[in-house]
Design an enzyme around this catalytic site. Structure first.
Site, PDB file in Angstrom:
ATOM      1  N   CYS A   1       0.936  -1.004   0.055  1.00 29.62           N
ATOM      2  CA  CYS A   1       0.131  -0.176   0.020  1.00 29.62           C
ATOM      3  C   CYS A   1       0.796   1.123   0.077  1.00 29.62           C
ATOM      4  O   CYS A   1       1.934   1.273   0.804  1.00 29.62           O
ATOM      5  CB  CYS A   1      -0.899  -0.033   1.233  1.00 29.62           C
ATOM      6  SG  CYS A   1      -2.058   1.422   1.332  1.00 29.62           S
TER       7      CYS A   1
ATOM      8  N   HIS B   1      -9.072  -3.375  -2.389  1.00 34.81           N
ATOM      9  CA  HIS B   1      -7.990  -2.596  -1.461  1.00 34.81           C
ATOM     10  C   HIS B   1      -8.660  -1.069  -1.540  1.00 34.81           C
ATOM     11  O   HIS B   1      -8.609  -0.379  -0.686  1.00 34.81           O
ATOM     12  CB  HIS B   1      -6.727  -2.847  -2.181  1.00 34.81           C
ATOM     13  CG  HIS B   1      -5.661  -2.082  -1.482  1.00 34.81           C
ATOM     14  ND1 HIS B   1      -4.694  -2.783  -0.790  1.00 34.81           N
ATOM     15  CD2 HIS B   1      -5.173  -0.794  -1.506  1.00 34.81           C
ATOM     16  CE1 HIS B   1      -3.822  -1.833  -0.551  1.00 34.81           C
ATOM     17  NE2 HIS B   1      -4.254  -0.621  -0.778  1.00 34.81           N
ATOM     18  N   GLU B   2      -8.783  -0.604  -2.721  1.00 27.41           N
ATOM     19  CA  GLU B   2      -9.037   0.862  -3.021  1.00 27.41           C
ATOM     20  C   GLU B   2     -10.522   1.228  -2.341  1.00 27.41           C
ATOM     21  O   GLU B   2     -10.563   2.168  -1.526  1.00 27.41           O
ATOM     22  CB  GLU B   2      -8.951   1.464  -4.300  1.00 27.41           C
ATOM     23  CG  GLU B   2      -7.615   1.345  -4.964  1.00 27.41           C
ATOM     24  CD  GLU B   2      -6.823   1.733  -4.161  1.00 27.41           C
ATOM     25  OE1 GLU B   2      -6.796   2.743  -3.582  1.00 27.41           O
ATOM     26  OE2 GLU B   2      -5.580   1.513  -4.165  1.00 27.41           O
TER      27      GLU B   2
ATOM     28  N   HIS C   1     -10.180   1.267   1.467  1.00 28.05           N
ATOM     29  CA  HIS C   1      -9.603   2.809   1.907  1.00 28.05           C
ATOM     30  C   HIS C   1     -10.678   3.908   2.223  1.00 28.05           C
ATOM     31  O   HIS C   1     -10.637   4.627   3.036  1.00 28.05           O
ATOM     32  CB  HIS C   1      -8.834   3.456   0.828  1.00 28.05           C
ATOM     33  CG  HIS C   1      -7.322   3.087   0.994  1.00 28.05           C
ATOM     34  ND1 HIS C   1      -6.672   3.510   2.047  1.00 28.05           N
ATOM     35  CD2 HIS C   1      -6.455   2.497   0.079  1.00 28.05           C
ATOM     36  CE1 HIS C   1      -5.161   3.150   1.983  1.00 28.05           C
ATOM     37  NE2 HIS C   1      -5.278   2.642   0.572  1.00 28.05           N
TER      38      HIS C   1
END
Length: 218
Positions: free
Chosen positions: A131, A173-174, A177
């Site tokens: 990351c 993953h994004e 966030h």
């Protein structure tokens, strides 16, 4: 899994002021690192806090930062902006064996607003992830192999797309966030590796050797 993140305390006006300040800078903004509270807050649902011009400029800037890093995705909170916006693009050339094992194929540039994903089926995959907000670390994360993503395009169109393999991993993953979650919340912590150690020992298509020698996912 970490508990649900508290929502950002930023007002719409504060979000817009933050974006305007970043857009006015002469150099690329720095990527926020783990420990900054913005990464642990639920980003604000995008509902027109920015003008169309500001949104377009921010998307362009985020793409520049992502390429410069370099990375395959960047979420607005990583620039200190608590807004549900992320950019994704994977055009890196990778080894054929690695691409085959990780089911990694090119992902054309994509902007997502207010994304939500859900797993398609029960199949999962476990690979090392890194990351841009946790510099110099890598860890194995088990994630759904395929997901359906609901999001808004920058023009306000509602979109649903399905992703599989490495593209699905980037999407998850994004999106995480934007909801105050980092990959380490899902990671097998015994796999956690400094990037130099990862590059020397575990940078191979699969995780079998790392799993055996580091003692995770028995």
């Amino acid at each position: 899994m970490s508990p649900a993140a508290a929502p950002t305390p930023f007002s719409p006006a504060h979000i817009r002021e933050t974006v305007q300040k970043i857009l006015a800078e002469e150099s690329l903004p720095l990527i926020v690192q783990a420990g900054h509270p913005v990464l642990r807050q639920g980003a604000a649902h995008y509902d027109g806090q920015l003008s169309d011009a500001e949104l377009g400029q921010l998307i362009g800037l985020m793409r520049q930062v992502m390429h410069s890093a370099p990375g395959v995705g960047l979420a607005a909170p990583q620039l200190g902006i608590p807004l549900q916006l992320a950019v994704l693009e994977d055009r890196f050339e990778v080894d054929g064996d690695l691409a085959a094992v990780r089911k990694r194929s090119p992902l054309e540039f994509l902007t997502i607003l207010n994304p939500r994903y859900r797993a398609l089926g029960a199949e999962t995959a476990a690979f090392y992830e890194g990351c841009l907000s946790l510099a110099s670390l890598q860890a194995v994360v088990v994630r759904p192999e395929s997901v359906a993503l609901d999001f808004l395009a920058p023009d306000g169109t509602s979109v649903q797309r399905e992703f599989t393999g490495w593209q699905a991993r980037i999407v998850q993953h994004e999106t995480d966030h934007l909801h105050g979650s980092l990959y380490i919340d899902r990671a097998e912590l015994r796999s956690l590796s400094n990037t130099a150690e990862y590059s020397e020992r575990w940078a191979e298509p699969g995780i079998a050797r790392a799993r055996h020698e580091l003692g995770f996912l028995p």
